[in-house]
Design a protein around this motif. Structure first.
Motif, PDB file in Angstrom:
ATOM      1  N   ALA A 133     -18.931  -9.273   6.735  1.00 33.82           N
ATOM      2  CA  ALA A 133     -18.434 -10.322   5.835  1.00 33.82           C
ATOM      3  C   ALA A 133     -19.401 -10.559   4.680  1.00 33.82           C
ATOM      4  N   ASN A 134     -20.689 -10.521   4.953  1.00 38.65           N
ATOM      5  CA  ASN A 134     -21.676 -10.799   3.918  1.00 38.65           C
ATOM      6  C   ASN A 134     -21.919  -9.609   2.993  1.00 38.65           C
ATOM      7  N   LEU A 135     -21.784  -8.407   3.511  1.00 43.62           N
ATOM      8  CA  LEU A 135     -22.072  -7.213   2.706  1.00 43.62           C
ATOM      9  C   LEU A 135     -20.876  -6.735   1.890  1.00 43.62           C
ATOM     10  N   ILE A 136     -19.715  -7.311   2.116  1.00 40.91           N
ATOM     11  CA  ILE A 136     -18.513  -6.859   1.411  1.00 40.91           C
ATOM     12  C   ILE A 136     -18.624  -7.040  -0.099  1.00 40.91           C
ATOM     13  N   LEU A 137     -19.487  -7.950  -0.547  1.00 47.99           N
ATOM     14  CA  LEU A 137     -19.629  -8.161  -1.985  1.00 47.99           C
ATOM     15  C   LEU A 137     -20.399  -7.038  -2.683  1.00 47.99           C
ATOM     16  N   LEU A 138     -21.124  -6.221  -1.953  1.00 46.29           N
ATOM     17  CA  LEU A 138     -21.906  -5.154  -2.604  1.00 46.29           C
ATOM     18  C   LEU A 138     -21.041  -4.193  -3.432  1.00 46.29           C
ATOM     19  N   PRO A 139     -19.977  -3.603  -2.883  1.00 43.13           N
ATOM     20  CA  PRO A 139     -19.168  -2.717  -3.733  1.00 43.13           C
ATOM     21  C   PRO A 139     -18.447  -3.480  -4.844  1.00 43.13           C
ATOM     22  N   VAL A 140     -18.148  -4.733  -4.587  1.00 45.58           N
ATOM     23  CA  VAL A 140     -17.508  -5.562  -5.611  1.00 45.58           C
ATOM     24  C   VAL A 140     -18.457  -5.715  -6.805  1.00 45.58           C
ATOM     25  N   PHE A 141     -19.708  -6.048  -6.533  1.00 48.92           N
ATOM     26  CA  PHE A 141     -20.693  -6.218  -7.604  1.00 48.92           C
ATOM     27  C   PHE A 141     -20.863  -4.935  -8.409  1.00 48.92           C
ATOM     28  N   ILE A 142     -20.858  -3.807  -7.735  1.00 52.76           N
ATOM     29  CA  ILE A 142     -21.045  -2.521  -8.417  1.00 52.76           C
ATOM     30  C   ILE A 142     -19.942  -2.286  -9.452  1.00 52.76           C
ATOM     31  N   ILE A 143     -18.756  -2.744  -9.161  1.00 54.30           N
ATOM     32  CA  ILE A 143     -17.620  -2.551 -10.072  1.00 54.30           C
ATOM     33  C   ILE A 143     -17.597  -3.609 -11.176  1.00 54.30           C
ATOM     34  N   VAL A 144     -17.800  -4.871 -10.831  1.00 54.77           N
ATOM     35  CA  VAL A 144     -17.569  -5.946 -11.806  1.00 54.77           C
ATOM     36  C   VAL A 144     -18.736  -6.196 -12.757  1.00 54.77           C
ATOM     37  N   ILE A 145     -19.954  -5.877 -12.381  1.00 53.27           N
ATOM     38  CA  ILE A 145     -21.103  -6.197 -13.245  1.00 53.27           C
ATOM     39  C   ILE A 145     -21.043  -5.465 -14.591  1.00 53.27           C
ATOM     40  N   PRO A 146     -20.787  -4.147 -14.639  1.00 53.69           N
ATOM     41  CA  PRO A 146     -20.702  -3.505 -15.957  1.00 53.69           C
ATOM     42  C   PRO A 146     -19.559  -4.051 -16.821  1.00 53.69           C
ATOM     43  N   ILE A 147     -18.439  -4.347 -16.195  1.00 53.80           N
ATOM     44  CA  ILE A 147     -17.304  -4.908 -16.935  1.00 53.80           C
ATOM     45  C   ILE A 147     -17.681  -6.270 -17.493  1.00 53.80           C
ATOM     46  N   ASN A 148     -18.362  -7.069 -16.688  1.00 55.19           N
ATOM     47  CA  ASN A 148     -18.775  -8.394 -17.122  1.00 55.19           C
ATOM     48  C   ASN A 148     -19.761  -8.320 -18.291  1.00 55.19           C
ATOM     49  N   PHE A 149     -20.688  -7.363 -18.262  1.00 56.64           N
ATOM     50  CA  PHE A 149     -21.639  -7.206 -19.364  1.00 56.64           C
ATOM     51  C   PHE A 149     -20.896  -7.036 -20.684  1.00 56.64           C
ATOM     52  N   LEU A 150     -19.928  -6.148 -20.707  1.00 64.03           N
ATOM     53  CA  LEU A 150     -19.196  -5.880 -21.944  1.00 64.03           C
ATOM     54  C   LEU A 150     -18.444  -7.116 -22.434  1.00 64.03           C
ATOM     55  N   MET A 151     -17.803  -7.832 -21.521  1.00 63.97           N
ATOM     56  CA  MET A 151     -17.070  -9.035 -21.931  1.00 63.97           C
ATOM     57  C   MET A 151     -18.002 -10.135 -22.407  1.00 63.97           C
ATOM     58  N   VAL A 152     -19.072 -10.405 -21.653  1.00 71.24           N
ATOM     59  CA  VAL A 152     -19.997 -11.478 -22.023  1.00 71.24           C
ATOM     60  C   VAL A 152     -20.673 -11.150 -23.344  1.00 71.24           C
ATOM     61  N   ARG A 153     -21.110  -9.925 -23.509  1.00 73.20           N
ATOM     62  CA  ARG A 153     -21.759  -9.536 -24.760  1.00 73.20           C
ATOM     63  C   ARG A 153     -20.813  -9.750 -25.930  1.00 73.20           C
ATOM     64  N   PHE A 154     -19.574  -9.366 -25.774  1.00 77.23           N
ATOM     65  CA  PHE A 154     -18.589  -9.539 -26.837  1.00 77.23           C
ATOM     66  C   PHE A 154     -18.452 -11.014 -27.215  1.00 77.23           C
ATOM     67  N   PHE A 155     -18.289 -11.877 -26.233  1.00 79.12           N
ATOM     68  CA  PHE A 155     -18.035 -13.282 -26.531  1.00 79.12           C
ATOM     69  C   PHE A 155     -19.274 -14.032 -27.004  1.00 79.12           C
ATOM     70  N   LEU A 156     -20.461 -13.689 -26.487  1.00 82.32           N
ATOM     71  CA  LEU A 156     -21.656 -14.443 -26.878  1.00 82.32           C
ATOM     72  C   LEU A 156     -22.289 -13.950 -28.170  1.00 82.32           C
ATOM     73  N   THR A 157     -21.969 -12.748 -28.592  1.00 84.25           N
ATOM     74  CA  THR A 157     -22.565 -12.254 -29.829  1.00 84.25           C
ATOM     75  C   THR A 157     -21.548 -12.162 -30.964  1.00 84.25           C
ATOM     76  N   ARG A 158     -20.319 -12.481 -30.681  1.00 82.11           N
ATOM     77  CA  ARG A 158     -19.281 -12.432 -31.712  1.00 82.11           C
ATOM     78  C   ARG A 158     -19.621 -13.412 -32.827  1.00 82.11           C
ATOM     79  N   GLY A 159     -19.642 -12.934 -34.033  1.00 82.82           N
ATOM     80  CA  GLY A 159     -19.950 -13.790 -35.162  1.00 82.82           C
ATOM     81  C   GLY A 159     -21.425 -13.835 -35.519  1.00 82.82           C
ATOM     82  N   ASP A 160     -22.301 -13.264 -34.673  1.00 81.05           N
ATOM     83  CA  ASP A 160     -23.729 -13.197 -34.984  1.00 81.05           C
ATOM     84  C   ASP A 160     -23.979 -12.059 -35.967  1.00 81.05           C
ATOM     85  N   LYS A 161     -25.052 -12.167 -36.701  1.00 87.05           N
ATOM     86  CA  LYS A 161     -25.414 -11.101 -37.643  1.00 87.05           C
ATOM     87  C   LYS A 161     -26.161 -10.016 -36.948  1.00 87.05           C
TER      88      LYS A 161
END
Length: 161
Positions: A133-161
């Motif tokens: 039950a506790n280790l089930i998040l490991l493969p989940v993290f492997i998939i979602v972290i790179p996707i999250n980086f791209l989305m967060v970077r887009f939203f937090l740097t949008r409009g910056d120079k």
């Protein structure tokens, strides 16, 4: 050109990685603590999704402020906050679907067998932590972290120079 790319994206990704590891460990730590506290097992899928949600919310708040100030070195505003919230909402939804899917597949049992085979000392050291039950998040993290980086970077740097 390589230096410019590194300065713009490489160092930022390293900072994102460090903050992400911290946020992920906070999320996972809360998740595991609540699972142990309530004695949850891999069969209690909905309860595991709830403990994961609580951990996610706590890590989300910390992650937002550190991502703004250190990772992307930008200032916050309503538009960026909403974008960050949206990206993490999508990320959480993807994470919940994947977590439920991996629980349904019984992937946690496979993961714990790998830990038992390759690092038996670790599972013997902390048997309440190293459960399917506790280790089930490991493969989940492997998939979602790179996707999250791209989305967060887009939203937090949008409009910056």
């Amino acid at each position: 050109m390589i230096k410019r790319l590194w300065d713009k994206y490489g160092a930022q990704f390293v900072r994102f990685f460090v903050v992400g590891v911290g946020a992920t460990l906070l999320h996972w730590g809360v998740y595991i603590s609540l699972n142990i506290l309530f004695g949850l097992t891999a069969e209690q899928k909905i309860a595991l999704l709830c403990t994961s949600a609580i951990g996610y919310i706590i890590s989300f708040v910390a992650n937002y402020f550190v991502s703004l100030k250190w990772t992307f070195q930008t200032t916050g505003n309503l538009k960026k906050g909403l974008g960050f919230g949206f990206s993490h909402g999508v990320n959480f939804g993807l994470q919940a679907v994947l977590q439920y899917f991996f629980l349904w597949l019984g992937s946690g049992e496979w993961i714990i067998r790998q830990f038992n085979e390759y690092t038996p000392w670790l599972t013997e050291l902390a048997p309440k932590i190293f459960t399917s039950a506790n280790l089930i998040l490991l493969p989940v993290f492997i998939i979602v972290i790179p996707i999250n980086f791209l989305m967060v970077r887009f939203f937090l740097t949008r409009g910056d120079k």
